[in-house]
Design a protein around this motif. Structure first.
Motif, mmCIF file in Angstrom:
data_model
loop_
_atom_site.group_PDB
_atom_site.id
_atom_site.type_symbol
_atom_site.label_atom_id
_atom_site.label_comp_id
_atom_site.label_asym_id
_atom_site.label_seq_id
_atom_site.Cartn_x
_atom_site.Cartn_y
_atom_site.Cartn_z
ATOM 1 N N LEU A 82 -8.298 0.018 -4.150
ATOM 2 C CA LEU A 82 -8.343 -1.013 -3.123
ATOM 3 C C LEU A 82 -7.010 -1.752 -3.067
ATOM 4 N N THR A 83 -6.523 -1.996 -1.847
ATOM 5 C CA THR A 83 -5.283 -2.749 -1.680
ATOM 6 C C THR A 83 -5.500 -4.070 -0.949
ATOM 7 N N ALA A 84 -6.532 -4.153 -0.127
ATOM 8 C CA ALA A 84 -6.840 -5.390 0.588
ATOM 9 C C ALA A 84 -8.333 -5.436 0.869
ATOM 10 N N ILE A 85 -8.878 -6.648 0.924
ATOM 11 C CA ILE A 85 -10.299 -6.854 1.193
ATOM 12 C C ILE A 85 -10.445 -7.983 2.200
ATOM 13 N N THR A 86 -11.308 -7.759 3.187
ATOM 14 C CA THR A 86 -11.630 -8.790 4.179
ATOM 15 C C THR A 86 -13.014 -9.338 3.873
ATOM 16 N N PHE A 87 -13.076 -10.639 3.602
ATOM 17 C CA PHE A 87 -14.339 -11.301 3.283
ATOM 18 C C PHE A 87 -14.847 -12.097 4.478
ATOM 19 N N ALA B 294 0.828 -1.202 0.000
ATOM 20 C CA ALA B 294 0.000 0.000 0.000
ATOM 21 C C ALA B 294 0.865 1.256 0.000
ATOM 22 N N GLU B 295 2.028 1.193 0.623
ATOM 23 C CA GLU B 295 2.914 2.354 0.678
ATOM 24 C C GLU B 295 3.472 2.679 -0.708
ATOM 25 N N GLU B 296 3.865 1.644 -1.455
ATOM 26 C CA GLU B 296 4.334 1.883 -2.817
ATOM 27 C C GLU B 296 3.215 2.462 -3.681
ATOM 28 N N LEU B 297 2.025 1.951 -3.493
ATOM 29 C CA LEU B 297 0.876 2.458 -4.250
ATOM 30 C C LEU B 297 0.605 3.917 -3.898
ATOM 31 N N SER B 298 0.646 4.231 -2.613
ATOM 32 C CA SER B 298 0.424 5.609 -2.173
ATOM 33 C C SER B 298 1.420 6.563 -2.826
ATOM 34 N N ALA B 299 2.691 6.164 -2.863
ATOM 35 C CA ALA B 299 3.719 7.010 -3.478
ATOM 36 C C ALA B 299 3.444 7.207 -4.966
ATOM 37 N N ALA B 300 2.993 6.157 -5.629
ATOM 38 C CA ALA B 300 2.712 6.245 -7.064
ATOM 39 C C ALA B 300 1.534 7.172 -7.343
ATOM 40 N N VAL B 301 0.509 7.098 -6.510
ATOM 41 C CA VAL B 301 -0.657 7.959 -6.678
ATOM 42 C C VAL B 301 -0.268 9.422 -6.478
ATOM 43 N N LEU B 302 0.501 9.707 -5.443
ATOM 44 C CA LEU B 302 0.923 11.077 -5.179
ATOM 45 C C LEU B 302 1.783 11.630 -6.310
ATOM 46 N N GLN B 303 2.678 10.793 -6.839
ATOM 47 C CA GLN B 303 3.528 11.242 -7.941
ATOM 48 C C GLN B 303 2.699 11.524 -9.185
ATOM 49 N N ALA B 304 1.744 10.639 -9.467
ATOM 50 C CA ALA B 304 0.889 10.838 -10.641
ATOM 51 C C ALA B 304 0.083 12.129 -10.513
ATOM 52 N N ALA B 305 -0.498 12.352 -9.337
ATOM 53 C CA ALA B 305 -1.281 13.568 -9.131
ATOM 54 C C ALA B 305 -0.407 14.809 -9.301
ATOM 55 N N VAL C 142 -3.879 5.949 3.411
ATOM 56 C CA VAL C 142 -4.260 4.534 3.388
ATOM 57 C C VAL C 142 -5.345 4.358 4.443
ATOM 58 N N LEU C 143 -6.587 4.205 4.000
ATOM 59 C CA LEU C 143 -7.726 4.116 4.900
ATOM 60 C C LEU C 143 -8.097 2.668 5.164
ATOM 61 N N THR C 144 -8.256 2.325 6.435
ATOM 62 C CA THR C 144 -8.826 1.039 6.817
ATOM 63 C C THR C 144 -10.301 1.263 7.102
ATOM 64 N N CYS C 145 -11.160 0.494 6.440
ATOM 65 C CA CYS C 145 -12.595 0.776 6.491
ATOM 66 C C CYS C 145 -13.394 -0.459 6.861
ATOM 67 N N SER C 146 -14.398 -0.252 7.698
ATOM 68 C CA SER C 146 -15.328 -1.314 8.075
ATOM 69 C C SER C 146 -16.598 -0.637 8.568
ATOM 70 N N ALA C 147 -17.528 -1.419 9.061
ATOM 71 C CA ALA C 147 -18.757 -0.840 9.591
ATOM 72 C C ALA C 147 -18.485 0.043 10.801
ATOM 73 N N ARG C 148 -17.328 -0.147 11.454
ATOM 74 C CA ARG C 148 -16.992 0.642 12.639
ATOM 75 C C ARG C 148 -15.952 1.725 12.354
ATOM 76 N N GLU C 149 -15.109 1.506 11.381
ATOM 77 C CA GLU C 149 -14.011 2.425 11.088
ATOM 78 C C GLU C 149 -14.229 3.023 9.705
ATOM 79 N N ASN C 150 -14.312 4.334 9.615
ATOM 80 C CA ASN C 150 -14.643 5.011 8.357
ATOM 81 C C ASN C 150 -15.889 4.396 7.704
ATOM 82 N N LEU D 60 -0.229 -7.267 -5.466
ATOM 83 C CA LEU D 60 -1.085 -7.188 -4.278
ATOM 84 C C LEU D 60 -2.023 -8.395 -4.275
ATOM 85 N N ALA D 61 -1.481 -9.583 -4.047
ATOM 86 C CA ALA D 61 -2.290 -10.774 -4.299
ATOM 87 C C ALA D 61 -2.176 -11.870 -3.243
#
Length: 450
Positions: free
Chosen positions: A190-195, A43-54, A165-173, A85-86
């Protein structure tokens, strides 16, 4: 939500566009030339790439395995590739959850779950999509009580336009979590999903032919009596093939290897592909071919673990449109579709698929707030589809239909805001997370507005 024609295992922080660096979806109807491509591993590498692109004035889109028929993932800016990310991040048996990287394919997810004696409750009919692409476009199977893949999400991790990098659930965000379960790639990457998962179980599939009249008149009862019911109607015929999947105590009794090959490969892929090609070349043969195809698939019953029952190989390439209707309107719409095909003398070699889902609470889920039936139409790749799809869309929108986000349609934000009661809730989250439309593209401008 898409696929690239080229592969690379390297993490690329920057790059230049080459003539052969072309993104193509599975059906081949969408292409794009990104300015650069990255395959982040964290997620950190992805964050850096998004910021650079923007910072460079580039838009950003993440792609998957290409099974969307829309340009939802197309970009001329930064293309995010999924393969880094797999992995399986964690398994919590007490909570009944599994967290995986967003680039994992559904095939690998199902295999990893099965190896641990676990399973999703419901899934679609193919496994080639990445989990992020599948949930972001609202991929679904069929179910009386169990909904789409996105309805089985307990949490997610999202990189937003400002690099957070936001962690999201019914309780968080929780507001972001509610929207991002079917996020169209508009809120971030999306970088990770909890099923939510459950102990692996057995499903007994019962497949048998029925007449169009039997299925349509008995549709409500067939849905009520089965955990998972779907059917296919063959245009130019009175014949349908039905499939009922229900849990059972076992033992497992999968199809024999030879029988499975004949049904799933020879008839459903090899022979079907050949007759579709013939129908494309000589349209007048389609009605006769449809009658033969409808009679080629015979009744069978088998029992196996869920993903081997829910899913089937799909090797014949096609274009698809699918609409989600209020369940009570579906059979009327299907009858209108049948009449339209006959009246306009269209030649349709692909069967029409009908599935169901219960109402859910996801703002842009096609089943949001209402019990739903899906009607999907297909045309063999290379066959003119515009007249058929346009006529189908007119029927579906007259019944308040919602188009599948990853399948061909012509609706825009003005229409969609009228059929999604929580549309403004989603766009408000988008305005907060991505005010500069870093994750925008022409498709999102059309369906969500500016």
């Amino acid at each position: 939500m898409g696929a690239t024609a080229r592969t690379s295992s390297a993490w690329l922080s920057s790059g230049t566009r080459r003539d052969d660096d072309v993104w193509r979806n599975w059906a081949g109807n969408v292409t794009a030339r990104p300015a650069r491509t990255v395959a982040p591993r964290t997620a950190e590498e992805l964050s850096a790439a998004v910021l650079q692109a923007a910072s460079d004035g580039l838009t950003v889109k993440a792609v998957g395995s290409g099974h969307s028929f829309t340009a939802a993932a197309a970009t001329d800016g930064l293309l995010i590739r999924p393969e880094g990310l797999a992995g399986v991040h964690s398994v919590d048996r007490a909570a009944g959850t599994v967290t995986v990287g967003a680039g994992m394919t559904l095939r690998r997810l199902n295999q990893e779950l099965s190896a641990r004696g676990l399973s999703l409750t419901n899934m679609g009919d193919i496994m080639e999509q990445t989990v992020s692409g599948a949930v972001s476009t609202g991929t679904h199977g069929t179910g009386r009580d169990s909904g789409a893949i996105a309805a089985q999400i307990a949490g997610l991790e999202l990189v937003t336009a400002d690099g957070s990098v936001l962690t999201c659930s019914a309780r968080e965000n929780p507001e972001v979590f509610a929207a991002a379960r079917v996020g169209l790639g508009a809120l971030g990457v999306l970088t990770a999903i909890t099923f939510r998962v459950e102990p692996e179980f057995l499903l007994t599939a019962r497949e048998e032919p029925m007449s169009f009249g039997e299925v349509t008149s008995g549709f409500d009862a067939l849905v009520a009596e089965n955990e998972h019911f779907e059917f296919y109607w063959f245009p130019h015929t009175d014949r349908c093939v039905t499939k009922r999947n229900n849990r059972g105590a076992g033992p497992a009794d999968p199809p024999g290897r030879a029988a499975a090959w004949v049904q799933d490969e020879l008839l459903s892929n090899g022979l079907f592909g050949a007759v579709c090609a013939l129908g494309r070349a000589v349209p007048g043969t389609v009605p006769g071919i449809a009658r033969l195809s409808a009679r080629a698939l015979s009744a069978r019953t088998y029992t196996d673990i869920p993903y081997k029952v829910f899913t089937s190989p799909r090797r014949v390439r096609f274009l698809e449109m699918e609409y989600a209707l209020p369940r009570e309107a579906a059979m009327a719409a299907l009858r209108e579709l049948r009449t339209m095909i006959e009246r306009r003398r269209l030649r349709v070699s692909f069967p029409v698929e009908v599935r169901t889902a219960p109402a859910d609470d996801i703002p842009l889920s096609t089943a949001s707030g209402r019990d739903t039936a899906y009607i999907a139409v297909h045309m063999y790749k290379g066959t003119p589809h515009q007249a058929y799809f346009t006529a189908v869309e007119q029927i579906m929108t007259a019944h308040g239909g919602r188009p599948h986000w990853g399948k061909i349609h012509g609706r825009d934000a003005a229409y969609l805001a009228g059929v999604y009661p929580r549309f403004a809730e989603f766009t408000a989250v988008r305005d907060r997370l991505d005010p500069d439309r870093v994750f925008g593209n022409p498709y999102l401008r059309r369906v969500l507005g500016r």
